[in-house]
Design an enzyme around this catalytic site. Structure first.
Site, short mmCIF file in Angstrom:
data_model
loop_
_atom_site.label_atom_id
_atom_site.label_comp_id
_atom_site.label_asym_id
_atom_site.label_seq_id
_atom_site.Cartn_x
_atom_site.Cartn_y
_atom_site.Cartn_z
CG HIS A 1 -1.96 1.09 1.17
ND1 HIS A 1 -3.30 0.82 1.32
CD2 HIS A 1 -1.88 2.42 0.97
CE1 HIS A 1 -4.00 1.95 1.23
NE2 HIS A 1 -3.15 2.94 1.02
CG HIS B 1 -0.65 7.05 -1.09
ND1 HIS B 1 -1.83 7.11 -1.80
CD2 HIS B 1 -0.95 6.43 0.08
CE1 HIS B 1 -2.80 6.57 -1.09
NE2 HIS B 1 -2.30 6.14 0.06
CG LEU B 2 5.12 5.48 -5.65
CD1 LEU B 2 5.45 4.57 -6.84
CD2 LEU B 2 6.40 5.85 -4.90
NE ARG B 3 0.37 12.06 -2.55
CZ ARG B 3 -0.63 11.46 -1.93
NH1 ARG B 3 -1.44 10.63 -2.57
NH2 ARG B 3 -0.85 11.66 -0.65
CG ASN C 1 -5.08 8.17 -3.60
OD1 ASN C 1 -4.02 7.63 -3.94
ND2 ASN C 1 -5.26 8.66 -2.40
CE LYS D 1 -7.77 1.87 -1.29
NZ LYS D 1 -6.65 2.68 -0.88
CG HIS E 1 -9.89 4.42 2.94
ND1 HIS E 1 -8.73 5.11 3.14
CD2 HIS E 1 -10.71 4.80 3.96
CE1 HIS E 1 -8.83 5.89 4.21
NE2 HIS E 1 -10.04 5.72 4.72
CG HIS F 1 -5.20 2.03 5.56
ND1 HIS F 1 -6.54 2.05 5.85
CD2 HIS F 1 -5.08 2.69 4.37
CE1 HIS F 1 -7.19 2.69 4.90
NE2 HIS F 1 -6.32 3.08 3.99
CG ASP G 1 -1.82 4.72 3.87
OD1 ASP G 1 -1.81 5.16 2.70
OD2 ASP G 1 -2.68 5.06 4.70
CG HIS H 1 0.32 14.99 2.29
ND1 HIS H 1 -0.65 15.33 1.38
CD2 HIS H 1 -0.04 13.79 2.80
CE1 HIS H 1 -1.57 14.39 1.35
NE2 HIS H 1 -1.23 13.44 2.20
CB ALA I 1 -5.24 12.79 6.19
#
Lengths: 336, 336
Positions: free
Chosen positions: A13, A15-17, A41, A100, A139, A173, A245, A249, A260
């Site tokens: 899980h 997030h790589l943007r 996302n 997802k 989620h 998560h 996860d 940011h 978040a």
């Protein structure tokens, strides 16, 4: 010097943007993991196979720029009511087998999410996904009181678990100790565990001064939840795999806008080793971060081994404008 | 236009700070309340009678500058182990009869607080305070998990309630529904209630993006807690008086440093009226904000009446650099 080799670590899980952020942070994961499940996302969500294929290409190019060629991004498709059987078949053929599901508004980048999970259109899509042998990643949070959202979502998992017995469903998560029993209740239900939910509680966010850098969704809960999740991970329980996860940011988005997400990618393997070692469970670590994911997601183990040595790692205060988890602290292990 | 007159409103828990901030914000309370109990946790805490007398003078001067002469600040003494019987007698003679106890580290300005509440030196001071007919005001929180701190502090109240039956003890800013029964259990135990704890929950801090402007100590709890506290206030329960715990922090201190506290002073009376009216309990409002405090603290009612009219109040985004509670929203009532 003491060393330790981990076989084929998976982060299920992540997030790589995109764009500059992706290029900056890819190395933290790509150097240390054999593979990672990349969340869809983005600001422009990955709602089609073409978008997923192009995103994968960008990730691989960012790896290449860093000289990393042994990292395999696993792509996921953002589940919307517009997904068709044709699109799902195309996804499967190209090795994209994870959907997802975000309840609308539950977290960062969930604006395009699903309003009603048990809507007939969504159930139809899940039926197709089941027949194609895909995996559904969720989620799992309601829109209720922040500390109860995960538990309030349990009935949805109960319905899905019963309705689609051949669909592998991942409760992402886990943050609430009461979710562990639910995952155990259905053969087709599995879960990912983050490091922050097993090491921190709401006290890290709101116990002293308010600390936006430990604010995430699902929110960090009680010490009882934290301890229960830690014990599940340490036990090597076959239904639970590691999913960080990790979410980058920029400092400003965290401090000014209260975004978040916790950026843990730079410290995952050293902190995992330290955590399992200090709890005398080092022999279960590969089960947790490699074998369980391999079985649950039917992923072949990679030949990539990652070596750590017992040399202190000082966690930077900032990585490309992002404050990492435990910034400024020192870990006992480093990636060699 | 519909109007309403409130007789002698009291705010039994207020932070006024000092210097420029005091001069800026005093009007919000002094115009609308007959009296307010001023907290002693300044940067240089009010640990002696001389400091309290001088602080009271500064508050009265700040009122005078605003042309307000009908507001009476009630002073409190910061309880430290150094307080002597001589000092307590001097306080009492000068009309300072409220001791404020902070557990060390529990909240803003509690660094000089008490390490061990049930320490023999503290108990000795409380015995003297009891014999002098003083009031003990307590920030009742342990140093445990943030959502359980108030309940974890209950045993201290049990001991104090039993040990000093003639000492009036105030459980400040109740935040947990389980504290209501405790207050009812001991004849000498009372409490204050804030508006924010009866109208908001942790969702206001962490339900969406993280919102530092609703971060306070004790932390906002569940909707169940919120609803229970609201019902106690609406009932006019004789053991509960109004104490806003309004605390002005500059925007920067809230957003950059995560300081705890909500600035509600500019909106208290209109929001109280709106809350009691919308819950069909307007006939209990004076009981809650005037008569109960008068009885509990043995304060004479003032001749000051405050008139409100049903004319919308638009809450400013900022008051002298401080973001007020419900900034930008509109209330149904205004102070006339």
């Amino acid at each position: 010097m003491e060393t330790l080799t981990l076989k084929s670590p998976f982060d299920m899980h992540l997030h790589l943007r995109d764009g500059e952020m992706l290029e900056n942070i890819i190395k933290y994961t790509a150097q240390n993991f054999a593979s990672a499940l990349v969340m869809p996302n983005l600001e422009l969500p990955i709602v089609s196979v073409d978008l997923a294929v192009a995103y994968k290409q960008r990730i691989l190019e960012a790896c290449k720029k860093q000289g990393i060629e042994d990292f395999m991004p696993l792509m996921s498709l953002y589940l919307t009511p517009s997904l068709t059987e044709v699109e799902l078949r195309k996804a499967k053929e190209l090795g994209i087998f994870i959907l997802k599901l975000y309840p609308k508004g539950a977290t960062t980048g969930s604006q395009s999410g699903v309003k009603e999970v048990l809507d007939s259109k969504i159930l139809e899509i899940l039926g197709i996904a089941e027949s194609l042998g895909m995996v559904l990643s969720i989620h799992g949070e309601s829109n209720g009181f922040v500390m109860e959202r995960e538990v309030e979502f349990h009935p949805v998992f109960e319905v899905l678990g019963k309705s689609f017995p051949k669909l592998r469903i991942i409760f992402e998560h886990l943050s609430d100790y009461r979710s562990v029993a639910l995952v155990e209740k259905y053969e087709n239900l599995f879960a990912t565990l983050t490091l922050h939910h097993m090491l921190l509680s709401l006290d890290s966010v709101a116990g002293g001064m308010l600390n936006p850098h430990y604010f995430c969704k699902p929110i960090l809960k009680t010490k009882k939840d934290q301890e229960a999740l830690l014990q599940v991970a340490l036990s090597g329980h076959s239904k639970f795999s590691f999913g960080s996860d990790s979410a980058p940011h920029l400092r400003n988005a965290k401090e000014q806008k209260g975004a978040a997400g916790i950026f843990s990618a730079p410290i995952l393997l050293p902190l995992l080793v330290q955590t399992f070692e200090s709890n005398r469970a080092l022999e279960k670590l590969e089960t947790f971060i490699s074998y369980n994911a391999s079985k649950i997601y039917q992923l072949p183990l990679s030949k990539k081994n990652v070596r750590l040595c017992k040399k202190p790692m000082i966690i930077p205060q900032e990585c490309y404008g992002v404050v990492p988890m435990l910034a400024g602290e020192t870990l006992e292990w480093s990636v060699a």
